[in-house]
Design a protein around this motif. Structure first.
Motif, mmCIF file in Angstrom:
data_model
loop_
_atom_site.group_PDB
_atom_site.id
_atom_site.type_symbol
_atom_site.label_atom_id
_atom_site.label_comp_id
_atom_site.label_asym_id
_atom_site.label_seq_id
_atom_site.Cartn_x
_atom_site.Cartn_y
_atom_site.Cartn_z
ATOM 1 N N ASN A 144 -26.104 -6.148 -28.958
ATOM 2 C CA ASN A 144 -25.496 -5.233 -27.988
ATOM 3 C C ASN A 144 -26.495 -4.746 -26.943
ATOM 4 O O ASN A 144 -26.098 -4.206 -25.905
ATOM 5 N N ALA A 145 -27.781 -4.916 -27.220
ATOM 6 C CA ALA A 145 -28.820 -4.391 -26.343
ATOM 7 C C ALA A 145 -29.373 -5.429 -25.376
ATOM 8 O O ALA A 145 -30.248 -5.111 -24.573
ATOM 9 N N VAL A 146 -28.854 -6.656 -25.440
ATOM 10 C CA VAL A 146 -29.377 -7.720 -24.589
ATOM 11 C C VAL A 146 -28.215 -8.502 -23.975
ATOM 12 O O VAL A 146 -27.349 -9.003 -24.688
ATOM 13 N N GLY A 147 -28.183 -8.587 -22.653
ATOM 14 C CA GLY A 147 -27.198 -9.383 -21.941
ATOM 15 C C GLY A 147 -27.878 -10.481 -21.152
ATOM 16 O O GLY A 147 -29.065 -10.400 -20.818
ATOM 17 N N LEU B 121 -17.468 -12.659 -20.157
ATOM 18 C CA LEU B 121 -17.926 -13.135 -18.860
ATOM 19 C C LEU B 121 -17.548 -12.153 -17.763
ATOM 20 O O LEU B 121 -16.394 -11.726 -17.668
ATOM 21 N N ARG B 122 -18.525 -11.817 -16.923
ATOM 22 C CA ARG B 122 -18.292 -10.920 -15.788
ATOM 23 C C ARG B 122 -18.887 -11.518 -14.522
ATOM 24 O O ARG B 122 -19.883 -12.234 -14.573
ATOM 25 N N LEU B 123 -18.293 -11.139 -13.412
ATOM 26 C CA LEU B 123 -18.814 -11.558 -12.112
ATOM 27 C C LEU B 123 -19.823 -10.549 -11.596
ATOM 28 O O LEU B 123 -19.614 -9.344 -11.698
ATOM 29 N N CYS B 124 -20.907 -11.055 -11.003
ATOM 30 C CA CYS B 124 -21.896 -10.196 -10.352
ATOM 31 C C CYS B 124 -22.119 -10.705 -8.938
ATOM 32 O O CYS B 124 -23.177 -11.219 -8.599
ATOM 33 N N SER B 125 -21.110 -10.619 -8.110
ATOM 34 C CA SER B 125 -21.197 -10.905 -6.675
ATOM 35 C C SER B 125 -19.889 -10.474 -6.041
ATOM 36 O O SER B 125 -19.013 -9.931 -6.707
ATOM 37 N N LYS B 126 -19.732 -10.714 -4.752
ATOM 38 C CA LYS B 126 -18.693 -10.048 -3.970
ATOM 39 C C LYS B 126 -17.308 -10.683 -4.035
ATOM 40 O O LYS B 126 -16.368 -10.165 -3.434
ATOM 41 N N GLU B 127 -17.150 -11.787 -4.760
ATOM 42 C CA GLU B 127 -15.884 -12.536 -4.741
ATOM 43 C C GLU B 127 -14.819 -11.885 -5.620
ATOM 44 O O GLU B 127 -14.407 -12.435 -6.653
ATOM 45 N N LYS B 128 -14.361 -10.720 -5.227
ATOM 46 C CA LYS B 128 -13.362 -10.003 -6.010
ATOM 47 C C LYS B 128 -12.075 -10.813 -6.172
ATOM 48 O O LYS B 128 -11.326 -10.620 -7.130
ATOM 49 N N TRP B 129 -11.811 -11.704 -5.231
ATOM 50 C CA TRP B 129 -10.590 -12.503 -5.282
ATOM 51 C C TRP B 129 -10.555 -13.447 -6.490
ATOM 52 O O TRP B 129 -9.484 -13.968 -6.846
ATOM 53 N N LEU B 130 -11.687 -13.659 -7.157
ATOM 54 C CA LEU B 130 -11.690 -14.500 -8.356
ATOM 55 C C LEU B 130 -10.937 -13.850 -9.515
ATOM 56 O O LEU B 130 -10.678 -14.503 -10.528
ATOM 57 N N SER B 131 -10.573 -12.590 -9.361
ATOM 58 C CA SER B 131 -9.729 -11.945 -10.381
ATOM 59 C C SER B 131 -8.394 -12.673 -10.516
ATOM 60 O O SER B 131 -7.772 -12.657 -11.581
ATOM 61 N N GLU B 132 -7.955 -13.331 -9.435
ATOM 62 C CA GLU B 132 -6.711 -14.098 -9.468
ATOM 63 C C GLU B 132 -6.806 -15.261 -10.436
ATOM 64 O O GLU B 132 -5.782 -15.799 -10.868
ATOM 65 N N TYR B 133 -8.038 -15.652 -10.795
ATOM 66 C CA TYR B 133 -8.252 -16.769 -11.709
ATOM 67 C C TYR B 133 -8.704 -16.286 -13.095
ATOM 68 O O TYR B 133 -9.226 -17.060 -13.891
ATOM 69 N N GLY B 134 -8.491 -15.002 -13.353
ATOM 70 C CA GLY B 134 -8.776 -14.460 -14.677
ATOM 71 C C GLY B 134 -10.184 -13.962 -14.886
ATOM 72 O O GLY B 134 -10.565 -13.619 -16.017
ATOM 73 N N ILE B 135 -10.990 -13.887 -13.816
ATOM 74 C CA ILE B 135 -12.378 -13.446 -13.941
ATOM 75 C C ILE B 135 -12.451 -11.923 -13.886
ATOM 76 O O ILE B 135 -11.795 -11.284 -13.067
ATOM 77 N N ASP B 136 -13.263 -11.351 -14.752
ATOM 78 C CA ASP B 136 -13.528 -9.917 -14.747
ATOM 79 C C ASP B 136 -14.486 -9.618 -13.599
ATOM 80 O O ASP B 136 -15.645 -10.031 -13.625
ATOM 81 N N VAL B 137 -14.015 -8.885 -12.600
ATOM 82 C CA VAL B 137 -14.814 -8.624 -11.397
ATOM 83 C C VAL B 137 -15.187 -7.146 -11.278
ATOM 84 O O VAL B 137 -15.543 -6.674 -10.194
ATOM 85 N N ASN B 138 -15.149 -6.416 -12.373
ATOM 86 C CA ASN B 138 -15.309 -4.960 -12.322
ATOM 87 C C ASN B 138 -16.737 -4.475 -12.560
ATOM 88 O O ASN B 138 -16.950 -3.371 -13.043
ATOM 89 N N GLY B 139 -17.715 -5.290 -12.193
ATOM 90 C CA GLY B 139 -19.108 -4.852 -12.311
ATOM 91 C C GLY B 139 -19.788 -5.444 -13.524
ATOM 92 O O GLY B 139 -19.174 -5.621 -14.579
ATOM 93 N N CYS B 140 -21.082 -5.736 -13.387
ATOM 94 C CA CYS B 140 -21.802 -6.419 -14.471
ATOM 95 C C CYS B 140 -22.593 -5.462 -15.356
ATOM 96 O O CYS B 140 -22.898 -5.778 -16.504
ATOM 97 N N MET B 141 -22.942 -4.280 -14.843
ATOM 98 C CA MET B 141 -23.735 -3.325 -15.636
ATOM 99 C C MET B 141 -22.990 -1.991 -15.658
ATOM 100 O O MET B 141 -23.069 -1.206 -14.726
ATOM 101 N N ARG B 142 -22.270 -1.762 -16.728
ATOM 102 C CA ARG B 142 -21.351 -0.629 -16.802
ATOM 103 C C ARG B 142 -21.866 0.424 -17.783
ATOM 104 O O ARG B 142 -22.728 0.149 -18.611
ATOM 105 N N LEU B 143 -21.270 1.581 -17.691
ATOM 106 C CA LEU B 143 -21.640 2.651 -18.612
ATOM 107 C C LEU B 143 -21.430 2.219 -20.056
ATOM 108 O O LEU B 143 -22.231 2.539 -20.934
ATOM 109 N N ILE B 144 -20.371 1.479 -20.332
ATOM 110 C CA ILE B 144 -20.080 1.048 -21.694
ATOM 111 C C ILE B 144 -21.197 0.176 -22.256
ATOM 112 O O ILE B 144 -21.458 0.172 -23.461
ATOM 113 N N ASP B 145 -21.902 -0.562 -21.383
ATOM 114 C CA ASP B 145 -23.017 -1.394 -21.847
ATOM 115 C C ASP B 145 -24.166 -0.531 -22.353
ATOM 116 O O ASP B 145 -24.779 -0.821 -23.386
ATOM 117 N N TYR B 146 -24.456 0.544 -21.603
ATOM 118 C CA TYR B 146 -25.490 1.478 -22.061
ATOM 119 C C TYR B 146 -25.046 2.182 -23.336
ATOM 120 O O TYR B 146 -25.856 2.462 -24.227
#
Length: 311
Positions: free
Chosen positions: A111-114, A193-218
Motif C-alpha cells: 500500500n505504500a508503493v505505487g 490503473l489511473r491516468l496521469c495526464s490531461k486526456e480526461k476524455w479517456l474516461s469514455e473508454y473506462g479509464i480512471d482519470v480522477n488523479g494519480c496521487m489522492r488523499l486515499i493513497d496517503y
C-alpha cells in the motif's frame, strides 16, 4: 501535514543524504521558486508530518536510510519506463529499479508503493507496441508488490517544444490503443490503473482519470484517516491530485530527462547541483542576507482513530 519530495526534483536519487540530515535536525527551509527571498520553514517531526511522499526514478540511494524513517509514514511513487539514455541519460536500468521497488514494498508494504509509467512518448524507437510489451513485463514483475499504477502521455509545454522539438504529441488513436491494452494488463496483474495526464476524455473508454496521487493513497499508506485543512488540487481543471508541501527545487535534477518540465537547461541544473550542500537547511545553496523566513504552523491531519477503527 503531508511532505512531498518529488514534484520539483528527485530527492531520493540525488539528495538522500541531505534529506536524512533534515530529518535528523527536524526542519527544512524551502525557497519560493518565484520569489526567492521568501523562505518557508517546515517542521519535520512525526507528530506533525502525517506522511512523507516520495516520487523518484531511483529509490536506491535512500534505501539505506529507511530505518531512520521508521517513525514516519511513507508513500512512494516509483517511475519505471523502458527508455534508454536517449531520453533518460542517468536513470538506472529497468530491472535494477524493479529490484529496489520490491525491496521498498517488502519493507513498507504494497500500500505504500505505487508504480508510475509516464510520460508515454511515441516515436520510431518507442512504438505503441513496445510500450504495451514493456508495461506488461513490468506489471508481471510487480504483481503482489503494489496495487496501483499511474500512466500518462507526454505533455508538450511551450518551453519543452523549444528545448526538445524532436518530441511530439501522441495521436489520439495511439492513446486509445495504449489505454485499452494497459487497462487489460492492469486487471490481469491486479493493479488499479489511473491516468496521469490531461486526456480526461479517456474516461469514455473506462479509464480512471480522477488523479494519480489522492488523499486515499496517503491514508492507505499510513493507516490513518486524514482530514486536510483544505482541499488542494495540483492544477485546477487539469489534475485532481492531492497537493503536499513540496520541499524540492526546480532545475536541480541530474537525471537530465529530455521530457522534463521541471528543468530549464543542463547548465542550470549543474550550477544548482554544484551549489548543493548536504549540511544546508536549503536543498540548493544556503541562507542569503535578504531572506524572509516564515515558519508554517501546521498540525497533524490525523483523526483519533485509524482506518481500522483502533484508537
Amino acid at each position: 501535514m503531508i511532505i512531498n519530495t518529488g514534484q520539483r526534483t528527485d530527492i531520493p536519487a540525488f539528495y538522500s543524504k541531505w534529506f536524512i540530515n533534515r530529518i535528523r535536525e527536524h526542519y527544512v527551509l524551502v525557497r519560493n521558486p518565484y520569489y526567492p527571498s521568501m523562505v518557508t520553514k517546515y517542521i519535520l517531526d512525526p507528530s506533525v508530518v502525517d506522511v512523507i511522499g516520495f516520487c523518484t526514478k531511483n529509490p536506491h540511494p535512500m534505501l539505506k536510510y529507511l530505518d531512520e524513517l521508521k517513525d514516519y509514514k511513507q508513500f512512494w511513487y516509483v517511475t519505471i519506463t523502458p527508455y534508454s539514455i536517449d531520453l533518460e541519460p542517468n536513470v538506472p536500468k529497468v530491472n535494477d529499479v524493479i529490484s529496489d521497488f520490491k525491496y521498498l514494498s517488502n519493507k513498507l508494504g504494497p500500500n505504500a508503493v505505487g508504480w508510475r509509467y509516464t510520460p508515454i512518448i511515441i516515436n520510431e524507437k518507442y512504438s505503441a507496441e513496445r510500450h504495451i510489451k514493456a508495461f506488461e513485463y513490468i506489471a508481471s514483475e510487480l504483481e503482489g508488490y503494489t496495487k496501483l499504477v499511474a500512466f500518462g502521455f507526454l505533455d508538450m509545454y511551450d518551453k519543452l517544444k523549444k528545448r526538445a522539438p524532436e518530441l511530439v504529441d501522441t495521436t489520439d488513436l495511439n492513446k486509445i490503443i495504449i489505454a485499452d491494452k494497459f487497462m487489460e494488463i492492469a486487471k490481469r496483474y491486479h493493479l488499479e490503473l489511473r491516468l496521469c495526464s490531461k486526456e480526461k476524455w479517456l474516461s469514455e473508454y473506462g479509464i480512471d482519470v480522477n488523479g494519480c496521487m489522492r488523499l486515499i493513497d496517503y491514508e492507505n499508506a499510513s493507516g490513518y484517516h486524514l482530514v486536510p485543512n483544505k482541499k488542494m488540487e495540483a492544477r485546477k481543471g487539469y489534475c485532481s491530485c492531492m497537493l503536499a508541501r513540496d520541499i524540492g527545487a526546480y532545475n536541480s535534477c541530474p537525471h537530465f530527462c529530455r521530457y522534463c518540465y521541471a528543468n530549464a537547461s543542463k547548465d542550470k541544473i549543474l550550477q544548482n547541483y554544484n551549489n548543493h550542500d548536504d549540511n544546508s537547511p536549503f536543498l540548493i545553496g544556503n541562507s542569503l542576507p535578504n531572506d524572509i523566513i516564515k515558519e508554517v504552523k501546521e498540525k497533524s491531519w490525523r483523526r483519533e482513530c485509524d482506518l481500522f477503527g483502533e484508537y
